[in-house]
Design a protein around this motif. Structure first.
Motif, short mmCIF file in Angstrom:
data_model
loop_
_atom_site.label_atom_id
_atom_site.label_comp_id
_atom_site.label_asym_id
_atom_site.label_seq_id
_atom_site.Cartn_x
_atom_site.Cartn_y
_atom_site.Cartn_z
N ALA A 194 57.49 -23.06 122.80
CA ALA A 194 58.23 -23.29 124.04
C ALA A 194 59.03 -24.58 123.90
O ALA A 194 58.55 -25.55 123.31
CB ALA A 194 57.28 -23.40 125.23
N GLY A 195 60.25 -24.58 124.43
CA GLY A 195 61.08 -25.76 124.29
C GLY A 195 61.90 -26.05 125.53
O GLY A 195 62.24 -25.15 126.30
N VAL A 196 62.20 -27.33 125.72
CA VAL A 196 63.05 -27.80 126.81
C VAL A 196 64.21 -28.60 126.22
O VAL A 196 64.00 -29.45 125.35
CB VAL A 196 62.26 -28.71 127.79
N SER A 197 65.41 -28.33 126.67
CA SER A 197 66.57 -29.10 126.28
C SER A 197 66.70 -29.15 124.75
O SER A 197 66.77 -28.10 124.12
CB SER A 197 66.49 -30.50 126.90
N ALA A 198 66.74 -30.34 124.15
CA ALA A 198 66.83 -30.42 122.69
C ALA A 198 65.66 -29.67 122.03
O ALA A 198 65.81 -29.09 120.95
CB ALA A 198 66.83 -31.87 122.25
N GLY A 199 64.51 -29.68 122.70
CA GLY A 199 63.35 -28.95 122.19
C GLY A 199 63.57 -27.45 122.17
O GLY A 199 63.01 -26.74 121.33
N ILE A 212 59.93 -19.42 124.35
CA ILE A 212 60.25 -19.62 125.75
C ILE A 212 61.17 -20.84 125.87
O ILE A 212 60.87 -21.91 125.32
CB ILE A 212 58.99 -19.87 126.60
N ALA A 213 62.30 -20.66 126.54
CA ALA A 213 63.20 -21.78 126.84
C ALA A 213 63.08 -22.09 128.33
O ALA A 213 63.21 -21.19 129.17
CB ALA A 213 64.64 -21.42 126.49
N VAL A 214 62.84 -23.35 128.66
CA VAL A 214 62.65 -23.75 130.05
C VAL A 214 63.94 -24.37 130.60
O VAL A 214 64.48 -25.30 130.02
CB VAL A 214 61.50 -24.77 130.19
N ALA A 215 64.42 -23.81 131.69
CA ALA A 215 65.59 -24.35 132.38
C ALA A 215 65.24 -24.56 133.85
O ALA A 215 64.15 -24.19 134.30
CB ALA A 215 66.77 -23.40 132.24
N THR A 216 66.16 -25.15 134.59
CA THR A 216 65.94 -25.39 136.03
C THR A 216 66.96 -24.61 136.84
O THR A 216 68.17 -24.76 136.63
CB THR A 216 66.07 -26.89 136.35
N ASP A 217 66.47 -23.78 137.73
CA ASP A 217 67.32 -23.10 138.72
C ASP A 217 67.69 -24.14 139.76
O ASP A 217 66.88 -24.49 140.61
CB ASP A 217 66.53 -21.93 139.33
N ILE A 218 68.91 -24.66 139.69
CA ILE A 218 69.30 -25.79 140.52
C ILE A 218 69.47 -25.40 141.99
O ILE A 218 69.33 -26.22 142.90
CB ILE A 218 70.60 -26.45 139.98
N GLU A 219 69.73 -24.12 142.25
CA GLU A 219 69.89 -23.67 143.63
C GLU A 219 68.55 -23.59 144.34
O GLU A 219 68.39 -24.08 145.47
CB GLU A 219 70.58 -22.30 143.67
#
Length: 285
Positions: A69-74, A139-146
Motif C-alpha cells: 500500500a502506498g500514499v503519494s510518493a509511496g 492499494i493507492a490511498v488518495a483523499t476524496d476532497i469533496e
C-alpha cells in the motif's frame, strides 16, 4: 416460572455466551491471514527515493511483500514494486527526471502546478495499465476532497489513481476520476498500514516523512511542502504503532524538494536505515 429458575437459566445463558466468545477468539487467532507480509509506504515527495533503498535492504534479507500500500510518493514506489521492477532500476529511472518539466505552471484556481506529464511518464514506463494486472496486489490511498475521506484504490487505471494520491492540495491541481476530485492521500493517512493490517500476518512500514525540523529555506514550493508535512506528520502515529517493523530514515530534509539528481543519496539513506532496523531486530539473512 419462579425466580430461582429464571436465575438458573440466566446463569446457563451467560456461561454459554462466555464459552462461545472464547471459542471464537481462539478460532480467529488460528485462522491464517490472507497475506504473510505487507509493505506500507508513506508519502514524502522527493524523499520517496528512500523507499526504494529500504526495499532493497529488505530484499537482501529475503523479505518481500505479498501486498503493498502506498500514499503519494509511496504510491509511485508501490506501483513499480508491484509491477516487478527492482528498486535500483526505479531509482535510476526517476533520478533522470527534471521536476520542473513534470510539474508545469497551472493558472486555473485549483492549484499552482499540474502534474499530468507525470501520469504520462507512469503510463509509459509501467508494464501494467490496471491494478488487476500487477504481479502483487497494490492499494493507492488518495483523499476524496469533496466528501473528506480516504479512498483505497485497488482497481482500474493505475496511473491516474497513483497521481491523484500525489496531489498536494493547493500546490497541485486535483485529479478528477469519475466525476470526483482527489488529492494527496496524506491529508488523512500518510502511512497506509490501516488498509492492509487486518489481511497481513506482518506489516513493514516505511515512513520517509518522520517529524524532523530541518533548516528553514523559504521558497514557494518549500513553504507549501513544509506546511503540508507538519499537518500530516501527526496522522502517522496510529499507523506507525500498528506496524511490526517500522523504518524511518533520518536527515532526509537536508535534500532539495525538487532535485531528482540527489536520488542516489536518498536511496542510500533508506537502505542504511532499513539495515540498521533489521540488524537491531536480529533478523537473519
Amino acid at each position: 416460572m419462579n425466580l430461582k429458575k429464571c436465575f438458573f437459566i440466566n446463569n446457563i445463558c451467560f456461561t454459554f455466551a462466555n464459552v462461545l466468545n472464547k471459542y471464537k477468539s481462539v478460532m480467529s487467532n488460528e485462522i491464517t491471514k490472507k497475506y504473510a507480509v505487507g509493505f506500507a509506504l508513506s508519502g514524502g515527495f522527493i524523499r520517496g527515493f528512500a523507499h526504494m533503498g529500504a526495499i532493497q535492504a529488505l530484499s537482501e534479507y529475503h523479505i518481500h511483500p505479498d501486498i503493498v500500500a502506498g500514499v503519494s510518493a509511496g504510491s509511485i514506489a508501490a506501483a513499480f514494486l508491484a509491477d516487478g521492477f527492482e528498486p535500483f532500476d526505479v531509482m535510476e529511472m526517476f533520478k533522470k527526471l527534471n521536476f520542473i518539466e513534470y510539474a508545469k505552471p497551472n493558472f486555473p484556481k485549483y492549484g499552482i502546478l499540474k502534474i499530468n506529464d507525470l501520469m504520462t511518464f507512469i503510463k509509459k514506463n509501467l508494464r501494467s495499465r490496471n491494478f488487476e494486472e500487477l504481479q502483487i496486489p497494490m492499494i493507492a490511498v488518495a483523499t476524496d476532497i469533496e466528501r473528506g475521506r480516504s479512498v483505497f484504490f485497488d482497481k482500474g487505471s493505475i496511473a491516474e489513481r497513483v497521481v491523484s494520491s500525489c496531489c498536494v492540495p493547493s500546490l497541485f491541481s486535483p485529479i478528477n476520476i469519475d466525476g470526483v476530485d482527489y488529492v494527496d492521500g496524506g491529508v488523512f493517512m500518510n502511512l497506509p498500514v490501516t488498509p492492509i493490517r487486518k489481511e497481513c500476518e506482518k506489516v513493514v512500514a516505511i515512513n520517509v516523512s518522520p517529524i524532523d525540523v530541518d533548516e528553514y529555506k523559504p521558497s514557494l514550493i518549500n513553504i507549501s511542502l513544509r506546511a503540508f508535512h507538519f499537518m500530516i506528520a501527526a496522522n502517522t502515529i496510529k499507523d506507525s504503532e500498528m506496524a511490526d517493523i517500522l523504518i524511518e530514515p533520518k536527515n532526509l530534509y537536508s535534500f532539495s524538494n525538487i532535485s531528482m539528481s540527489q536520488g542516489e543519496e536518498i536511496f542510500q539513506c533508506g537502505y542504511d536505515a532499513a539495515m540498521e532496523v533489521l540488524e537491531k531486530q536480529k533478523i537473519q539473512k
